[in-house]
Every structure is written in structure tokens, then in C-alpha cells.
Design a protein around this motif. Structure first.
Motif, PDB file in Angstrom:
ATOM      1  N   HIS A  39     -34.297 -26.176 -16.075  1.00 20.68           N
ATOM      2  CA  HIS A  39     -35.330 -25.151 -15.990  1.00 20.68           C
ATOM      3  C   HIS A  39     -35.851 -24.783 -17.374  1.00 20.68           C
ATOM      4  O   HIS A  39     -37.058 -24.583 -17.564  1.00 20.68           O
ATOM      5  N   HIS A  40     -34.957 -24.673 -18.345  1.00 20.33           N
ATOM      6  CA  HIS A  40     -35.376 -24.349 -19.706  1.00 20.33           C
ATOM      7  C   HIS A  40     -36.241 -25.467 -20.282  1.00 20.33           C
ATOM      8  O   HIS A  40     -37.229 -25.203 -20.983  1.00 20.33           O
ATOM      9  N   TYR A  43     -39.657 -25.324 -18.766  1.00 18.88           N
ATOM     10  CA  TYR A  43     -40.413 -24.223 -19.344  1.00 18.88           C
ATOM     11  C   TYR A  43     -40.960 -24.606 -20.720  1.00 18.88           C
ATOM     12  O   TYR A  43     -42.117 -24.300 -21.057  1.00 18.88           O
ATOM     13  N   SER A  47     -44.944 -24.827 -21.597  1.00 16.13           N
ATOM     14  CA  SER A  47     -45.366 -23.910 -22.651  1.00 16.13           C
ATOM     15  C   SER A  47     -46.245 -24.611 -23.674  1.00 16.13           C
ATOM     16  O   SER A  47     -47.042 -23.964 -24.370  1.00 16.13           O
ATOM     17  N   ALA A  55     -45.237 -20.635 -15.350  1.00  8.61           N
ATOM     18  CA  ALA A  55     -43.847 -20.216 -15.562  1.00  8.61           C
ATOM     19  C   ALA A  55     -42.923 -21.045 -14.691  1.00  8.61           C
ATOM     20  O   ALA A  55     -43.316 -21.511 -13.621  1.00  8.61           O
ATOM     21  N   TYR A 158     -33.231 -15.119 -17.786  1.00  6.99           N
ATOM     22  CA  TYR A 158     -34.392 -15.360 -18.638  1.00  6.99           C
ATOM     23  C   TYR A 158     -34.005 -15.410 -20.115  1.00  6.99           C
ATOM     24  O   TYR A 158     -34.863 -15.425 -20.978  1.00  6.99           O
ATOM     25  N   SER A 161     -35.700 -17.942 -22.124  1.00  3.79           N
ATOM     26  CA  SER A 161     -37.140 -18.088 -21.859  1.00  3.79           C
ATOM     27  C   SER A 161     -37.749 -16.692 -21.738  1.00  3.79           C
ATOM     28  O   SER A 161     -38.175 -16.267 -20.681  1.00  3.79           O
ATOM     29  N   LEU A 164     -40.842 -15.368 -19.770  1.00  2.90           N
ATOM     30  CA  LEU A 164     -40.856 -15.261 -18.314  1.00  2.90           C
ATOM     31  C   LEU A 164     -40.596 -13.845 -17.816  1.00  2.90           C
ATOM     32  O   LEU A 164     -40.857 -13.539 -16.659  1.00  2.90           O
TER      33      LEU A 164
END
Length: 211
Positions: A39-40, A43, A47, A55, A158, A161, A164
């Protein structure tokens, strides 16, 4: 990568070579060890486009929101009692005749400022305005659910990130402030003088403004 490639509004991808991005992150994704790392990485990838409306929200956030919704509903049911079967049937019949896209709420927008949920807009002639809510007021609880406690737990997901965190207020509005037609939402808030107040506000049709 494919979803962005197929549906992103800017086919120049903000002057990025989107095919090169796939090659770059294809190597990185094979090295991740778990979903959190994935997920990171996703992101980081999106980005690169520099878009504030993109997001990657990890599933743990939705699980936490669902747990909070369940707890809040249980408290409301205990305080106000469960509806009888006749009421449920009438409600279902009414819903069938209504616009399926209609939303019901009190007419506010929120933003997280300084770790607090601050009201940043109150719709004119809305239920919120009639109840006396104003911009700058701070929501502390919704249906006795502590927003600061929930934010603390959500922030754990979060941590890597931080951008988010700005997505959370819209989730709170959709999942807690908005709800069924003619139902009530109980709020605890701080007014402009930081006095703690409470209000029970009936949800009504959100007319809003398309922008």
C-alpha cells in the motif's frame, strides 16, 4: 498502474512517462513482504502524479470505521430502542419510491486541523445551520463516538503516508454524519468560545451544490 493508465483524466500523466513508471515500480513491488508495504508503495507511485484527489486507503481503515459504526449503532439502539417490524416495513416501502442516489445528512464539511475535526462549511438553510452549528466549531463526538480516539487509531495506518489523513473527514461524513432519512445524529462539539455543547440533529435530504 493499469487503472491509472486506463482512466486517468490527463493522458500526458502530468508529463510523466507512465510506461517507465511501471517498469520502475514493477521492480520494487516484487520486493515487498506484506500488504502494508504494498500500500505504501502504491501510494508513492500515484503521488508522482501530483494529484490531491488520488489516495491508497488501506483496508484496515475501513475495518476500523466499520467497528466504530457498529459500536455507535449499538449505543443508539440501546438508548432509543429497536424499531418494530411494522416501522421497518414502512421504511423499506418509502425507500423504494425515492431517488436511489439521494443522500441524507445535516449539511456540513469537515477538515482535520491540529488533530481536531473542524467544521469548514455549513450549508445554507441546512439542518446544521438551524441547529446553530457554524464554521470553526470542533466536533468531538458523533453518537458518543470519540473522534479523537478514532483518529488516533486510524493515524497508525497512515503513519507512512501522512497525506492520506486528509481523506478521513469525508469518510466520517459519509459513514457517521450522513445516514437514513429522518434519522437523528447526536453531536458533541466545541463552539467558538470552546464551550462544550450537544445537539441532536435530524438528517434531511442533502441538496448541496455540484462544483
Amino acid at each position: 498502474w493499469q487503472t491509472i493508465s486506463d482512466h486517468y483524466y490527463d493522458k500526458n500523466f502530468n508529463n510523466l512517462n507512465w510506461n517507465s513508471i511501471r517498469t520502475e515500480y514493477g521492480v520494487k513491488v516484487r520486493a515487498v513482504k506484506n500488504d502494508t508495504d504494498l500500500h505504501h508503495l502504491l501510494y508513492q507511485m500515484i503521488s508522482r502524479l501530483g494529484s490531491s484527489h488520488l489516495a491508497i486507503i488501506p483496508p484496515e481503515v475501513y475495518l476500523e470505521i466499520e467497528r466504530a459504526k457498529t459500536a455507535a449503532k449499538a449505543r443508539l439502539d440501546k438508548d432509543k430502542g429497536e424499531p418494530n417490524s411494522d416501522q421497518e416495513e414502512e421504511s423499506e416501502e418509502e425507500d423504494e419510491a425515492e431517488d436511489p442516489l439521494a443522500q441524507y445528512g445535516i449539511g456540513v464539511d469537515l477538515r482535520i486541523i491540529g488533530g481536531q475535526f473542524v467544521i469548514t462549511r455549513v450549508e445554507k438553510n441546512s439542518a446544521a445551520e438551524r441547529a446553530g452549528l457554524k464554521t470553526g466549531y470542533v466536533l468531538e463526538k458523533i453518537n458518543d463516538l470519540s473522534l479523537s480516539a478514532m483518529l488516533l487509531r486510524l493515524s497508525e495506518y497512515y503513519a507512512n503516508s501522512r497525506g492520506l489523513i486528509n481523506q478521513i473527514p469525508s469518510e466520517v461524513i459519509d459513514e457517521f454524519i450522513n445516514g437514513e432519512k429522518d434519522s437523528y445524529v447526536d453531536l458533541t462539539y466545541l463552539d467558538g468560545a470552546d464551550f462544550r455543547k450537544q445537539a441532536s440533529i435530524r438528517r434531511e435530504l442533502l441538496r448541496g451544490q455540484i462544483v
